[in-house]
Motif scaffolding. Structure first.
Motif, PDB file in Angstrom:
ATOM      1  N   ILE A  33       0.857  -1.183   0.000  1.00 55.37           N
ATOM      2  CA  ILE A  33       0.000   0.000   0.000  1.00 55.37           C
ATOM      3  C   ILE A  33       0.894   1.234   0.000  1.00 55.37           C
ATOM      4  CG2 ILE A  33      -1.727   1.349   1.243  1.00 55.37           C
ATOM      5  CD1 ILE A  33      -2.923  -1.179   2.298  1.00 55.37           C
ATOM      6  N   HIS A  34       0.784   2.008  -1.058  1.00 61.63           N
ATOM      7  CA  HIS A  34       1.512   3.261  -1.195  1.00 61.63           C
ATOM      8  C   HIS A  34       0.525   4.416  -1.112  1.00 61.63           C
ATOM      9  CE1 HIS A  34       5.379   1.585  -2.987  1.00 61.63           C
ATOM     10  NE2 HIS A  34       4.569   0.544  -3.016  1.00 61.63           N
ATOM     11  N   ALA A  35       0.919   5.486  -0.476  1.00 62.32           N
ATOM     12  CA  ALA A  35       0.130   6.717  -0.474  1.00 62.32           C
ATOM     13  C   ALA A  35       0.913   7.792  -1.212  1.00 62.32           C
ATOM     14  CB  ALA A  35      -0.177   7.170   0.942  1.00 62.32           C
ATOM     15  N   LEU A  36       0.230   8.502  -2.094  1.00 60.90           N
ATOM     16  CA  LEU A  36       0.836   9.630  -2.798  1.00 60.90           C
ATOM     17  C   LEU A  36       0.129  10.895  -2.330  1.00 60.90           C
ATOM     18  CD1 LEU A  36       2.865  10.524  -5.051  1.00 60.90           C
ATOM     19  CD2 LEU A  36       0.919  10.473  -6.617  1.00 60.90           C
ATOM     20  N   THR A 203      -4.053  11.037  -2.279  1.00 61.61           N
ATOM     21  CA  THR A 203      -4.889  11.806  -1.366  1.00 61.61           C
ATOM     22  C   THR A 203      -4.208  13.114  -0.973  1.00 61.61           C
ATOM     23  OG1 THR A 203      -6.127  11.729   0.722  1.00 61.61           O
ATOM     24  CG2 THR A 203      -3.992  10.597   0.689  1.00 61.61           C
ATOM     25  N   HIS A 204      -5.016  14.099  -0.661  1.00 64.94           N
ATOM     26  CA  HIS A 204      -4.510  15.405  -0.225  1.00 64.94           C
ATOM     27  C   HIS A 204      -4.392  15.444   1.291  1.00 64.94           C
ATOM     28  CE1 HIS A 204      -3.707  19.671  -0.464  1.00 64.94           C
ATOM     29  NE2 HIS A 204      -4.705  19.936   0.351  1.00 64.94           N
ATOM     30  N   TYR A 205      -5.313  14.726   1.948  1.00 63.33           N
ATOM     31  CA  TYR A 205      -5.342  14.709   3.411  1.00 63.33           C
ATOM     32  C   TYR A 205      -5.076  13.293   3.922  1.00 63.33           C
ATOM     33  CZ  TYR A 205      -7.657  19.176   2.646  1.00 63.33           C
ATOM     34  OH  TYR A 205      -7.952  20.452   2.236  1.00 63.33           O
ATOM     35  N   ILE A 213      -3.218   1.990   6.946  1.00 60.30           N
ATOM     36  CA  ILE A 213      -1.863   2.477   7.192  1.00 60.30           C
ATOM     37  C   ILE A 213      -0.958   2.083   6.023  1.00 60.30           C
ATOM     38  CG2 ILE A 213       0.075   2.502   8.798  1.00 60.30           C
ATOM     39  CD1 ILE A 213      -2.550   3.532   9.974  1.00 60.30           C
ATOM     40  N   PRO A 214      -0.475   3.068   5.258  1.00 59.69           N
ATOM     41  CA  PRO A 214       0.388   2.728   4.117  1.00 59.69           C
ATOM     42  C   PRO A 214       1.798   2.367   4.575  1.00 59.69           C
ATOM     43  CG  PRO A 214       0.175   5.105   4.311  1.00 59.69           C
ATOM     44  CD  PRO A 214      -0.709   4.515   5.379  1.00 59.69           C
ATOM     45  N   GLU A 215       2.383   1.417   3.874  1.00 60.75           N
ATOM     46  CA  GLU A 215       3.782   1.070   4.145  1.00 60.75           C
ATOM     47  C   GLU A 215       4.723   2.137   3.586  1.00 60.75           C
ATOM     48  OE1 GLU A 215       4.383  -3.349   3.077  1.00 60.75           O
ATOM     49  OE2 GLU A 215       2.496  -2.745   2.143  1.00 60.75           O
ATOM     50  N   PHE A 216       4.288   2.737   2.490  1.00 62.55           N
ATOM     51  CA  PHE A 216       5.126   3.715   1.802  1.00 62.55           C
ATOM     52  C   PHE A 216       4.326   4.997   1.567  1.00 62.55           C
ATOM     53  CE2 PHE A 216       6.008  -0.619   0.388  1.00 62.55           C
ATOM     54  CZ  PHE A 216       7.354  -0.760   0.710  1.00 62.55           C
ATOM     55  N   VAL A 217       4.941   6.132   1.853  1.00 63.34           N
ATOM     56  CA  VAL A 217       4.314   7.435   1.593  1.00 63.34           C
ATOM     57  C   VAL A 217       5.262   8.248   0.721  1.00 63.34           C
ATOM     58  CG1 VAL A 217       3.458   9.582   2.608  1.00 63.34           C
ATOM     59  CG2 VAL A 217       3.009   7.397   3.759  1.00 63.34           C
ATOM     60  N   HIS A 218       4.714   8.812  -0.348  1.00 64.21           N
ATOM     61  CA  HIS A 218       5.495   9.617  -1.281  1.00 64.21           C
ATOM     62  C   HIS A 218       4.848  11.006  -1.358  1.00 64.21           C
ATOM     63  CE1 HIS A 218       6.900   5.628  -2.505  1.00 64.21           C
ATOM     64  NE2 HIS A 218       5.623   5.307  -2.617  1.00 64.21           N
TER      65      HIS A 218
END
Length: 247
Positions: A33-36, A203-205, A213-218
């Motif tokens: 799970i990545h979050a951008l 996502t913006h927020y 809970i993302p493992e990776f956040v960019h």
């Protein structure tokens, strides 16, 4: 489900002559799970549109690969067959095309053999509609015609579940959802994640990231990824915004 790898290599893209993506590098694998995240206008939604092959965007450099196969200039339906799925930030209305017809055609296009009997298919759709809290009557309505913002987002999640993609891109899926609907959507994402599906949550927020809970956040700023890390980044962004992140 076999492992799938989406590789984005130095991806550049423009719209109407304006460069939006300025060299994106990102790898997403099954079961991740990545979050951008990023401020408005950073290019987050553009990345989703370019990955799925929206015709309004022109790729000017770099590559998009799935399991090593170059899909940079592939048709959207070929990207879907390769396992990509995009849930749109602002799903459009398609008057005159019933949800039942659309889902059946899309499913048969992705999974032509063995052909699922019509009765079994619609039983599956009705079960998923119940899961995402959509009334069965929606199945005979035109796509998003008269739908509220929350109903449009539920229909995007319905498609995601029915079409069984391998890499899912969710563009602002939490916008327009109340608390109960957000919990429902989060539960479905977790269910697919447990089946080894990879996710890119744009996502913006941090709203949806509190439950998933993302493992990776960019972090994307001005068309470039300027920071990579874990969920600590998204928590700090919620507290302090984006000003502390320098390009």
């Amino acid at each position: 489900m076999t492992n799938t790898v989406l590789e984005i290599e130095d991806l550049k893209a423009q719209v109407e002559g304006k460069e939006i993506l300025k060299g994106i590098n990102l790898t997403i694998k099954s079961g991740e799970i990545h979050a951008l995240m990023g401020p408005n206008g950073a290019g987050k939604s553009t990345l989703g549109e370019v990955l799925i092959g929206h015709p309004n965007y022109e790729v000017t450099g770099g590559k998009i690969l799935i399991n090593g196969k170059d899909i940079t200039y592939a048709a959207p339906e070929d990207r879907a067959k390769a396992g990509l799925f995009l849930a749109f930030q602002n799903p459009i209305t398609v008057s005159g095309v019933k949800i039942s017809t659309f889902l059946r055609m899309a499913y048969n296009n992705l999974y032509p053999e063995p052909k699922m009997p019509l009765k079994d298919f619609f039983n599956m759709v009705k079960t998923v509609m119940k899961d995402v809290d959509m009334d069965e009557s929606f199945i005979s309505r035109s796509i998003n015609d008269g739908f509220s913002g929350g109903e449009r987002k539920r229909f995007e999640v319905l498609q995601m579940i029915i079409l069984k993609p391998k890499i899912v891109i969710l563009d602002e899926i939490d916008s327009g959802l109340d608390v109960d609907a957000l919990k429902l959507v989060s539960a479905e994402i977790k269910k697919m994640y447990s089946e080894n599906v990879g996710f890119l949550i744009i996502t913006h927020y941090q709203r949806i990231l509190k439950d998933i809970i993302p493992e990776f956040v960019h972090v994307l700023k001005d068309g470039k990824i300027v920071m990579n890390g874990n969920s600590e980044i998204s928590a700090k962004i919620e507290d302090e915004g984006y000003d502390w992140i320098k390009e």
